[in-house]
Design an enzyme around this catalytic site. Sequence first.
Site, PDB file in Angstrom:
ATOM      1  N   TYR A  84      -6.262   5.325 -15.268  1.00  0.00           N
ATOM      2  CA  TYR A  84      -6.957   5.386 -13.886  1.00  0.00           C
ATOM      3  C   TYR A  84      -6.349   6.524 -13.361  1.00  0.00           C
ATOM      4  CZ  TYR A  84      -7.688   4.072  -8.836  1.00  0.00           C
ATOM      5  OH  TYR A  84      -7.864   4.041  -7.459  1.00  0.00           O
ATOM      6  N   ASP A 128      -2.882  13.894 -16.244  1.00  0.00           N
ATOM      7  CA  ASP A 128      -2.678  13.144 -14.783  1.00  0.00           C
ATOM      8  C   ASP A 128      -1.390  12.744 -14.667  1.00  0.00           C
ATOM      9  OD1 ASP A 128      -4.389  10.710 -13.069  1.00  0.00           O
ATOM     10  OD2 ASP A 128      -2.444  11.467 -12.682  1.00  0.00           O
ATOM     11  N   LYS A 159       2.048  11.026  -5.459  1.00  0.00           N
ATOM     12  CA  LYS A 159       3.114   9.963  -5.243  1.00  0.00           C
ATOM     13  C   LYS A 159       4.459  10.557  -4.637  1.00  0.00           C
ATOM     14  CE  LYS A 159       0.716   6.721  -8.286  1.00  0.00           C
ATOM     15  NZ  LYS A 159       0.474   5.580  -7.376  1.00  0.00           N
TER      16      LYS A 159
HETATM   17  P1  KE4 Z   1      -4.346   7.793  -5.040  1.00  0.00           P
HETATM   18  O1  KE4 Z   1      -5.468   8.414  -4.905  1.00  0.00           O
HETATM   19  O2  KE4 Z   1      -4.090   6.165  -5.075  1.00  0.00           O
HETATM   20  O3  KE4 Z   1      -3.166   8.493  -4.304  1.00  0.00           O
HETATM   21  O4  KE4 Z   1      -3.941   8.081  -6.634  1.00  0.00           O
HETATM   22  C1  KE4 Z   1      -4.622   7.684  -7.493  1.00  0.00           C
HETATM   23  C2  KE4 Z   1      -4.139   7.663  -8.863  1.00  0.00           C
HETATM   24  C3  KE4 Z   1      -4.201   8.830  -9.914  1.00  0.00           C
HETATM   25  N1  KE4 Z   1      -3.816   8.960 -11.228  1.00  0.00           N
HETATM   26  C4  KE4 Z   1      -2.955   7.829 -11.578  1.00  0.00           C
HETATM   27  C5  KE4 Z   1      -2.025   8.031 -12.793  1.00  0.00           C
HETATM   28  C6  KE4 Z   1      -2.550   6.760 -10.600  1.00  0.00           C
HETATM   29  O5  KE4 Z   1      -1.689   5.868 -10.964  1.00  0.00           O
HETATM   30  C7  KE4 Z   1      -3.077   6.796  -9.338  1.00  0.00           C
HETATM   31  C8  KE4 Z   1      -2.825   5.588  -8.506  1.00  0.00           C
HETATM   32  N2  KE4 Z   1      -1.994   4.582  -8.951  1.00  0.00           N
HETATM   33  C9  KE4 Z   1      -2.363   3.365  -8.338  1.00  0.00           C
HETATM   34  C10 KE4 Z   1      -1.236   2.304  -8.901  1.00  0.00           C
HETATM   35  N3  KE4 Z   1      -1.623   1.893 -10.451  1.00  0.00           N
HETATM   36  C11 KE4 Z   1      -2.249   3.226  -6.813  1.00  0.00           C
HETATM   37  C12 KE4 Z   1      -1.911   1.896  -6.369  1.00  0.00           C
HETATM   38  C13 KE4 Z   1      -3.335   1.577  -5.517  1.00  0.00           C
HETATM   39  O6  KE4 Z   1      -4.441   1.817  -5.929  1.00  0.00           O
HETATM   40  O7  KE4 Z   1      -3.230   1.028  -4.438  1.00  0.00           O
END
Ligand code: KE4
Length: 430
Positions: free
Chosen positions: A141, A236, A264
């Site tokens: 993701y 990523d 994060k």
């Molecule tokens: P954000 O847009 O949520 O800050 O980041 C997206 C993203 C991008 N790349 C990786 C590897 C990620 O894990 C994420 C977001 N992680 C999720 C948890 N698996 C965020 C939790 C959520 O969607 O509320």
Amino acid sequence: MVDSSWFDAACRRIPGGVNSPVRAFGAVGGTPVFMQRGEGAYLYDVEGRSYIDYVGAWGPMIVGHAHPSVLEKIKNTVAQGICFGTPHPLETEMAEKLCQLVPSLEKVRLVNSGTEAAMSAIRLARGVTARDRIIKFAGCYHGHADALLVQAGSGALTHGVPSSPGVPASTVEHTEIAQYNNAEEVRAIFSDRGDQIAAIIVEPIAGNMGCVLPEPGFLEALRDCCDRYGSLLIFDEVMTGFRVGPGGAQQRFGITPDLTVLGKIIGGGLPVGAFGGRAELMEQLAPLGPVYQAGTLSGNPVTMAAGLATLDLIGQDGFYEALGDCAARLVQGLREQADAHDVSFEAVEATGMFGIFFTSGGPVRCYADVQACRAEDYRLFFHHLLKQGIYLAPSSYEAGFLSSAHTQEEIDRTVEAAGTAFDAVRHENQ
Ligand code: KE4
């Protein structure tokens, strides 16, 4: 559990009662717990119950909740004003810090989320290579930008199809889906159409299908394909950055990506994202270059303060050794409890993150393996731990996260509580 009136009120005005779907407990059932406060390794719900927290706000809280040094730096910064929409010294300090810590970074652009960072990195890769096709991996993701909300098309299709309504097929027709840890498949794609591929984007340790480690040679194969065909390798590291070691997964595995996506931890819990790489690539970005990218609150001083305070703390001697020891003890304890209660189970860790799988089929190495796991057993396990004050991710497709605030006491309590939870799983399966 928390009175459902909190969730009912949220659902009246917020779609699904949440501002991000995974928080809604859809994968595990039940009513989401409304948390009011965090301190160290603990969360406290609106009715005062405490929980050992293994979600850590999905990764940012690696030094624990409400760390005094982080709060202090935020307070001192915000007392001088919140945001100015001008360059600020803390942005320079953050950029300098990231480029010191992450081997492949010469220049970096701060943004406001991991989604924004991944989306911008892909636009830059496409702009620099003048190619449109990208490869991502099933189960990985990279945020919810349209080009990445894609699932594999049917067999013969070499392009993805939208995984969400509202994403035009034309937006994802240049996105291909490959299987994680399948180097041969990637080599075959490149030998057929490598000259059309702008970039591969990959989680160097996959944390959005539990925690799946790259097998030896997989990341090296991606690097080799990109080198042979002039494509860019994008790591990523939104999740793995500063989570699996001081220089992220790229330092852990000794692979240099062309672009790195971060988020994060570098915001210390405030909204953040970043992407960076070699200067020759990053200088293609506006205002220097033609690839446009922008953001009102990008690099805002308060987020920079929280992120810098966090990065200072994780830079202390022994930080990752202690985190890794904690993870190893947790995973070992869970494995022993699963064995003792005759539950087929796998657990893996990568320093500050871990994954647990209710599987009978040996090592979990790709998305199909994760899908074959027993989600119902995870649901039971989750709720039996929740009742005992242990807060795991409310989805078996998420990784778990430790912080420097987790001690032997938290690990012991968790492993003991897991015994009861595994027992319930075994009984359910009899
Ligand atoms: P954000 O847009 O949520 O800050 O980041 C997206 C993203 C991008 N790349 C990786 C590897 C990620 O894990 C994420 C977001 N992680 C999720 C948890 N698996 C965020 C939790 C959520 O969607 O509320």
